[in-house]
Design an enzyme around this catalytic site. Structure first.
Site, PDB file in Angstrom:
ATOM      1  N   GLY A 116       0.768  -1.106   0.079  1.00  0.00           N
ATOM      2  CA  GLY A 116      -0.009   0.079   0.034  1.00  0.00           C
ATOM      3  C   GLY A 116       0.905   1.248   0.051  1.00  0.00           C
ATOM      4  CB  ALA A 173       3.710   6.855   2.355  1.00  0.00           C
ATOM      5  CB  SER A 218      -1.639   2.794   3.629  1.00  0.00           C
ATOM      6  OG  SER A 218      -0.525   2.020   3.870  1.00  0.00           O
ATOM      7  CB  THR A 268      15.057  -3.747   5.126  1.00  0.00           C
ATOM      8  OG1 THR A 268      13.795  -2.772   4.974  1.00  0.00           O
ATOM      9  CG2 THR A 268      14.262  -4.999   5.052  1.00  0.00           C
ATOM     10  CG  HIS A 273       8.426   1.276  12.349  1.00  0.00           C
ATOM     11  ND1 HIS A 273       7.728   0.292  11.831  1.00  0.00           N
ATOM     12  CD2 HIS A 273       8.194   2.339  11.570  1.00  0.00           C
ATOM     13  CE1 HIS A 273       7.110   0.766  10.423  1.00  0.00           C
ATOM     14  NE2 HIS A 273       7.314   2.029  10.542  1.00  0.00           N
ATOM     15  CG  ASP A 331       7.981  -2.856   8.218  1.00  0.00           C
ATOM     16  OD1 ASP A 331       8.107  -2.156   7.193  1.00  0.00           O
ATOM     17  OD2 ASP A 331       7.325  -2.439   9.044  1.00  0.00           O
TER      18      ASP A 331
END
Length: 182
Positions: free
Chosen positions: A9, A11, A13, A35, A52, A85
């Protein structure tokens, strides 16, 4: 049999949150593969990474893997759920590679995904919904990520699109394209 799931999807989202929810639902030990490369010189980037980190459960194992994704996945155990991710950040880490090296890196990753025994959850950005980037590096990024997402989506059990505050299961709503000839 492992499950391979792609969450894609635009950014902001909610892609990562949806993938994190799916990882929790797996009931397995979750290994979160980040990553992104940390950059202490970029405070805003570090704040994004920290957000995150704060959102993830503390019992999750986090690995920072900006490059060696195929190798890391090849060591995964069947009783784990691996959340990667994100693929966009991973692709960006390879923009300096020539096309042949990139194709080899991509082929290695896709082969490992086909053979792995763990559950895999990939998060990927959709970048090709706007104008064609005016600069060669932007076009390279968009094309490489788009190709990766298409090829990965073709081998995934489930593909989700997260956009507009909603999650769509594309695997139930649509059907896969025939393999690309290019």
């Amino acid at each position: 049999m492992s499950r391979v799931i792609l969450v894609t999807g635009p950014a902001r989202s909610g892609k990562s949150e949806w993938a994190e929810n799916l990882a929790i639902q797996s009931g397995k030990q979750v290994i979160y593969i980040a990553t992104a490369m940390e950059n202490p010189q970029d405070q805003e980037w570090q704040e994004r990474i920290e957000k995150h980190k704060q959102r993830r459960p503390q019992d999750w194992v986090t690995l920072c893997v900006p490059v060696e994704l195929a190798h890391t996945l090849s060591n995964a155990k069947s009783d784990t759920c691996i959340l990667i991710d994100s693929l966009g950040t991973w692709v960006a880490n390879f923009l300096e590679e020539d096309d042949l090296s990139w194709e080899n890196t991509l082929a290695e990753l896709l082969e490992v995904v086909r053979l792995i025994d763990a559950d895999l959850l990939f998060v990927a950005e959709e970048t090709g919904w706007g104008v064609v980037p005016a600069y060669p590096i932007g076009r390279k990024f968009r094309d490489r990520l788009g190709s990766l997402v298409r090829q990965l989506g073709a081998i995934c059990e489930t593909v989700y699109l997260v956009t507009g505050g909603h999650v769509l299961n594309l695997s139930l709503l649509g059907f896969p394209l025939p393999p690309s000839k290019s």
